[in-house]
Design a protein around this motif. Structure first.
Motif, mmCIF file in Angstrom:
data_model
loop_
_atom_site.group_PDB
_atom_site.id
_atom_site.type_symbol
_atom_site.label_atom_id
_atom_site.label_comp_id
_atom_site.label_asym_id
_atom_site.label_seq_id
_atom_site.Cartn_x
_atom_site.Cartn_y
_atom_site.Cartn_z
ATOM 1 N N TYR A 1 17.077 40.304 31.071
ATOM 2 C CA TYR A 1 17.230 42.073 31.134
ATOM 3 C C TYR A 1 17.768 43.301 29.805
ATOM 4 C CZ TYR A 1 16.300 46.576 32.630
ATOM 5 O OH TYR A 1 16.104 48.608 32.469
ATOM 6 N N ILE A 2 18.970 42.243 30.106
ATOM 7 C CA ILE A 2 19.629 43.730 28.846
ATOM 8 C C ILE A 2 19.595 43.106 27.152
ATOM 9 C CG2 ILE A 2 22.139 43.094 27.700
ATOM 10 C CD1 ILE A 2 23.237 42.552 30.654
ATOM 11 N N VAL B 1 10.487 48.836 31.874
ATOM 12 C CA VAL B 1 10.197 47.201 32.188
ATOM 13 C C VAL B 1 9.880 47.090 33.725
ATOM 14 C CG1 VAL B 1 10.630 45.138 31.564
ATOM 15 C CG2 VAL B 1 11.551 46.592 30.633
ATOM 16 N N ILE B 2 10.601 48.300 34.745
ATOM 17 C CA ILE B 2 10.337 48.131 36.061
ATOM 18 C C ILE B 2 9.361 48.682 36.359
ATOM 19 C CG2 ILE B 2 12.194 48.823 37.796
ATOM 20 C CD1 ILE B 2 13.193 46.424 36.102
ATOM 21 N N PRO B 3 8.660 48.413 36.622
ATOM 22 C CA PRO B 3 7.462 49.461 37.154
ATOM 23 C C PRO B 3 7.639 50.340 38.332
ATOM 24 C CG PRO B 3 6.572 47.270 37.163
ATOM 25 C CD PRO B 3 8.117 47.418 37.707
ATOM 26 N N TRP B 4 6.941 51.924 37.739
ATOM 27 C CA TRP B 4 7.439 53.187 38.447
ATOM 28 C C TRP B 4 5.450 53.515 38.749
ATOM 29 C CZ3 TRP B 4 11.067 53.752 41.981
ATOM 30 C CH2 TRP B 4 10.817 55.065 42.494
ATOM 31 N N PHE B 5 5.451 54.212 39.862
ATOM 32 C CA PHE B 5 4.114 54.954 40.168
ATOM 33 C C PHE B 5 4.304 56.467 39.326
ATOM 34 C CE2 PHE B 5 3.362 50.398 42.624
ATOM 35 C CZ PHE B 5 2.691 50.679 42.092
ATOM 36 N N THR C 1 16.012 44.810 26.862
ATOM 37 C CA THR C 1 16.414 46.581 25.974
ATOM 38 C C THR C 1 16.739 46.509 25.245
ATOM 39 O OG1 THR C 1 16.668 46.865 28.608
ATOM 40 C CG2 THR C 1 17.699 48.189 27.158
ATOM 41 N N ILE C 2 17.368 45.879 24.507
ATOM 42 C CA ILE C 2 17.970 45.513 23.146
ATOM 43 C C ILE C 2 16.988 45.637 22.004
ATOM 44 C CG2 ILE C 2 19.992 44.797 21.186
ATOM 45 C CD1 ILE C 2 22.007 44.229 23.659
ATOM 46 N N LEU C 3 16.466 44.849 22.587
ATOM 47 C CA LEU C 3 15.368 44.189 21.187
ATOM 48 C C LEU C 3 14.187 45.790 21.249
ATOM 49 C CD1 LEU C 3 14.419 40.549 22.002
ATOM 50 C CD2 LEU C 3 15.284 40.950 19.858
ATOM 51 N N ILE C 4 13.752 45.580 22.662
ATOM 52 C CA ILE C 4 12.756 46.496 22.408
ATOM 53 C C ILE C 4 13.450 48.361 21.186
ATOM 54 C CG2 ILE C 4 10.899 48.278 24.059
ATOM 55 C CD1 ILE C 4 10.872 46.166 26.095
ATOM 56 N N LYS C 5 14.093 48.782 22.338
ATOM 57 C CA LYS C 5 14.961 50.307 21.304
ATOM 58 C C LYS C 5 15.060 49.785 20.173
ATOM 59 C CE LYS C 5 17.847 52.419 24.269
ATOM 60 N NZ LYS C 5 19.014 52.657 24.963
ATOM 61 N N PRO D 1 4.489 46.059 29.821
ATOM 62 C CA PRO D 1 4.185 44.855 30.847
ATOM 63 C C PRO D 1 3.552 43.311 30.561
ATOM 64 C CG PRO D 1 2.079 45.883 30.230
ATOM 65 C CD PRO D 1 3.381 46.354 29.721
ATOM 66 N N ILE D 2 3.364 42.923 29.514
ATOM 67 C CA ILE D 2 4.131 41.926 28.952
ATOM 68 C C ILE D 2 4.898 41.095 29.079
ATOM 69 C CG2 ILE D 2 3.785 40.183 26.701
ATOM 70 C CD1 ILE D 2 0.984 41.815 26.467
ATOM 71 N N TYR D 3 6.189 42.208 28.545
ATOM 72 C CA TYR D 3 7.594 41.727 28.875
ATOM 73 C C TYR D 3 8.574 41.390 29.969
ATOM 74 C CZ TYR D 3 7.383 42.585 23.866
ATOM 75 O OH TYR D 3 7.619 42.496 22.477
ATOM 76 N N LEU D 4 7.774 42.583 31.248
ATOM 77 C CA LEU D 4 7.805 42.531 32.320
ATOM 78 C C LEU D 4 6.621 41.400 32.888
ATOM 79 C CD1 LEU D 4 8.164 43.208 35.354
ATOM 80 C CD2 LEU D 4 5.889 44.387 34.999
ATOM 81 N N ALA D 5 6.007 40.551 32.739
ATOM 82 C CA ALA D 5 5.207 39.098 32.587
ATOM 83 C C ALA D 5 6.203 38.045 32.442
ATOM 84 C CB ALA D 5 4.421 39.018 31.813
ATOM 85 N N ILE D 6 6.610 37.973 31.213
ATOM 86 C CA ILE D 6 7.874 36.934 30.723
ATOM 87 C C ILE D 6 9.063 37.000 31.568
ATOM 88 C CG2 ILE D 6 9.646 36.354 29.499
ATOM 89 C CD1 ILE D 6 7.102 37.355 26.707
ATOM 90 N N LEU D 7 9.564 38.762 32.129
ATOM 91 C CA LEU D 7 11.049 38.051 32.826
ATOM 92 C C LEU D 7 10.618 37.878 33.899
ATOM 93 C CD1 LEU D 7 13.925 39.679 33.481
ATOM 94 C CD2 LEU D 7 12.801 41.731 33.567
#
Length: 160
Positions: free
Chosen positions: A121-122, A154-158, A125-129, A92-98
């Motif tokens: 986003y790309i 990164v994309i929220p999903w319930f 994804t590269i950094l986190i993976k 969520p922190i990366y989502l917030a930055i995005l």
């Protein structure tokens, strides 16, 4: 030997600084008139509203992840956090930055600048993976694998 605690900041500062530099560079190019043919006329107000919504979402996600859920304490305690906002998005922190940087860009209502969130986003994804996901897999093993099956990066999903 497995690392007892994970880094509190991870690759976050690298990601946030990269997004900041790209956003500032894009805004600089727009201000200098080099992106004028990418301006989307008639959408200035809509761009500002949507951009503001993205920024507010980003701020609220960050507050929830960092302050309300006290993620620093959880990391220092060595816990895998899977509740609260972490039950609908792993980062969520990366989502917030995005969201914040995307909001700034959308408010500029320029087609060329709208390509930057795709780059963000790309890059994310590269950094986190290549860093944090490896660290978490090493530390939590099967528990982290199971968590990843149910919660997006990164994309929220319930949850179902």
């Amino acid at each position: 030997m497995k690392k007892e605690t994970l880094p509190v900041f991870g690759v976050g500062p690298v990601y946030a600084f990269s997004c900041l530099l790209l956003t500032v560079f894009g805004l600089f190019l727009k201000k200098k008139g080099l992106l004028n043919n990418g301006n989307i006329s008639g959408l200035e107000l809509i761009g500002m509203v949507i951009g503001t919504v993205f920024i507010l979402i980003g701020i609220s996600v960050w507050v929830h992840a960092v302050i309300i859920q006290r993620i620093k304490d959880e990391i220092n305690s060595g816990n895998l956090v899977t509740s609260g906002i972490y039950s609908i998005v792993r980062n969520p922190i990366y989502l917030a930055i995005l969201c914040v940087f995307t909001g700034v860009i959308v408010s500029e209502h320029n087609f060329y600048l709208l390509l930057l969130p795709i780059v963000f986003y790309i890059l994310l994804t590269i950094l986190i993976k290549n860093t944090e996901e490896k660290w978490l897999l090493d530390k939590f093993g099967a528990d982290y694998i199971e968590y990843c099956k149910h919660v997006n990066r990164v994309i929220p999903w319930f949850r179902h």
